[in-house]
Enzyme design. Structure first.
Site, PDB file in Angstrom:
ATOM      1  CG  ASN A  18      -1.445  -2.829   3.501  1.00 35.23           C
ATOM      2  OD1 ASN A  18      -1.364  -3.121   2.308  1.00 35.23           O
ATOM      3  ND2 ASN A  18      -2.156  -1.798   3.932  1.00 35.23           N
ATOM      4  CB  THR A  94      -1.344   3.259   8.229  1.00 32.11           C
ATOM      5  OG1 THR A  94      -0.972   2.189   9.091  1.00 32.11           O
ATOM      6  CG2 THR A  94      -0.765   4.561   8.711  1.00 32.11           C
ATOM      7  NE  ARG A  96       0.147   2.299   2.577  1.00 34.45           N
ATOM      8  CZ  ARG A  96       0.034   1.495   1.506  1.00 34.45           C
ATOM      9  NH1 ARG A  96       0.744   1.706   0.418  1.00 34.45           N
ATOM     10  NH2 ARG A  96      -0.800   0.466   1.535  1.00 34.45           N
ATOM     11  CD  GLU A 196       4.836  -4.111  18.880  1.00 32.92           C
ATOM     12  OE1 GLU A 196       4.482  -2.918  18.723  1.00 32.92           O
ATOM     13  OE2 GLU A 196       4.983  -4.901  17.940  1.00 32.92           O
TER      14      GLU A 196
HETATM   15  P1  IMP Z   1      -1.480  -1.211   7.300  1.00 30.49           P
HETATM   16  O1  IMP Z   1      -1.669  -0.195   8.388  1.00 30.49           O
HETATM   17  O2  IMP Z   1      -2.763  -1.813   6.803  1.00 30.49           O
HETATM   18  O3  IMP Z   1      -0.641  -0.644   6.185  1.00 30.49           O
HETATM   19  O4  IMP Z   1      -0.689  -2.460   7.927  1.00 30.49           O
HETATM   20  C1  IMP Z   1       0.715  -2.506   8.090  1.00 30.49           C
HETATM   21  C2  IMP Z   1       1.168  -1.561   9.190  1.00 30.49           C
HETATM   22  O5  IMP Z   1       0.678  -2.010  10.447  1.00 30.49           O
HETATM   23  C3  IMP Z   1       2.678  -1.527   9.383  1.00 30.49           C
HETATM   24  O6  IMP Z   1       3.299  -0.621   8.506  1.00 30.49           O
HETATM   25  C4  IMP Z   1       2.809  -1.084  10.848  1.00 30.49           C
HETATM   26  O7  IMP Z   1       2.687   0.327  10.960  1.00 30.49           O
HETATM   27  C5  IMP Z   1       1.594  -1.704  11.493  1.00 30.49           C
HETATM   28  N1  IMP Z   1       1.937  -2.936  12.215  1.00 30.49           N
HETATM   29  C6  IMP Z   1       1.693  -4.203  11.832  1.00 30.49           C
HETATM   30  N2  IMP Z   1       2.121  -5.067  12.791  1.00 30.49           N
HETATM   31  C7  IMP Z   1       2.632  -4.313  13.774  1.00 30.49           C
HETATM   32  C8  IMP Z   1       3.219  -4.609  15.041  1.00 30.49           C
HETATM   33  O8  IMP Z   1       3.367  -5.765  15.491  1.00 30.49           O
HETATM   34  N3  IMP Z   1       3.646  -3.549  15.783  1.00 30.49           N
HETATM   35  C9  IMP Z   1       3.494  -2.269  15.373  1.00 30.49           C
HETATM   36  N4  IMP Z   1       2.942  -1.950  14.208  1.00 30.49           N
HETATM   37  C10 IMP Z   1       2.512  -2.960  13.418  1.00 30.49           C
END
Ligand code: IMP
Ligand code: ZN
Length: 344
Positions: A18, A94, A96, A196
């Site tokens: 995402n 993640t 969802r 981080e």
């Molecule tokens: P998704 O898991 O495909 O929904 O991508 C977005 C999610 O990745 C965000 O809601 C965060 O949980 C995680 N995320 C993206 N970049 C970072 C980062 O730099 N640090 C920690 N979590 C991140």
């Protein structure tokens, strides 16, 4: 250098689905939504707080609230990495559930996997990591592991491992240790966002797992709020680091690029992998990240080649896939040497 970085065959090991959504895809998704007047990414050169970065993910999640959009986003992201000459891609996301649209965590993962399958004719190998968001708690973490194990049975070739991500200021990563130990037993690899931000309490136990790769590791060394024990442990386990320059710069987890941890670890000849993190939100591409590394740390074309080729070693795929990639890289090497009249 721009041309060279674009032509370079590359390996992307740290990309959140995402966060990787491009402006073009956002426009497609917006066409299906009303009353959305927001900015979904940061312009080049801008800075933000980590809180503002996470706010962007929340906005994007409102657009990818159904299985169709999740499919679309994954499909487009793979195509975009492919156009950027990425030959091997590990996506992470993640799972969802959204009650209003009927999307369950299962159908979320199914949509991602279907998009990966539908891209199988492209010259890019793709693997998936399921992400545990540290904001969601341990119970949800266990559910994610169970989901990964379930899909491992039906899609053994695609599900590569587990990620830990989410706001680093929330929760304690040590609470998730039993999940990660169990994941390892199931043959799932671990790519964990660690340090981080300075995290003196949780870091040592996490490093000793040890994870198969570390995301960022920004504050492991003393100058950045860590300590020598952290550094020695990472060196002892030879744990590769996934490094995302633009992401860290915009999110201000490093004061400037000259002080980015890449320099510290690269000078130690430690495994470093250049990655994008969130190419959409941070308006970048893997080619641009290589270019940025070259200009900041004075890397030559052969250094970039080596960084890219060595990234294959740290991928979470089967050995035969790595061998095929290495063969492919050999062919590209002679092509690039000819194209740029250089010896790599
Ligand atoms: P998704 O898991 O495909 O929904 O991508 C977005 C999610 O990745 C965000 O809601 C965060 O949980 C995680 N995320 C993206 N970049 C970072 C980062 O730099 N640090 C920690 N979590 C991140
Ligand atoms: Zn990340």
């Amino acid at each position: 250098m721009e041309e060279f970085c674009k032509s370079l065959p590359k390996v992307e090991l740290h990309a959140h689905i995402n966060g990787s959504v491009s402006e073009v895809t956002i426009q497609k998704l917006l066409a299906k939504k009303r009353n959305f007047d927001q900015s979904f990414s940061f312009k080049k050169g801008s800075t933000a707080t980590l809180k503002e970065c996470f706010e962007k993910f929340r906005l994007i999640h409102q657009l990818t609230d159904n299985a169709k959009s999740v499919y679309q986003v994954t499909y487009d992201v793979i195509h975009e990495f492919h156009e950027d000459n990425v030959k091997y891609l590990e996506l992470r996301s993640t799972p969802r559930a959204v009650q209003d649209t009927g999307m369950s965590k299962e159908s979320y993962v199914e949509s991602v996997l279907r998009a990966i399958r539908d891209c199988k004719d492209l010259d890019i190998k793709v693997r998936l990591l399921l992400a545990i968001d540290r904001r969601n708690g341990v119970q949800v973490g266990w559910e994610t592991l169970k989901l990964a194990q379930k899909f491992q049975e039906s899609h053994r070739d695609l599900i590569a491992g587990i990620d830990l991500s989410g706001d680093p200021n929330v929760g304690d990563a040590r609470d998730y240790l039993p999940i990660f130990r169990e994941a390892k037993k199931s043959g799932l690899k671990l790519a964990l966002h660690l340090c981080e931000v300075p995290a003196p309490e949780e870091t040592m136990d996490m490093l000793n797992l040890p994870p198969d790769r570390i995301g960022h590791g920004t504050c492991l060394h003393r100058e950045a709020g860590g300590n020598q024990e952290f550094v020695d442990t990472v060196l002892k386990h030879n744990t590769p680091l996934e490094l995302c320059l633009t992401s860290n710069l915009i999110g201000q987890t490093v004061p400037n690029l000259d002080n980015h941890q890449f320099k510290f670890w690269y000078e130690k000849k430690h495994p470093c992998i250049i990655c994008t993190d969130d190419k959409g939100v941070f308006s970048t591409s893997l080619s641009e990240e290589y270019q940025l590394a070259a200009s900041t740390f004075d890397l030559k074309q052969c250094d970039l080649w080596n960084l890219s080729e060595q990234s294959i070693n740290y991928a979470f795929c089967e050995e035969n896939v790595k061998e095929k990639l290495r063969d492919k890289f050999k062919v590209y090497k002679s092509k690039i040497e000819e194209q740029f009249n250089i010896k790599l």
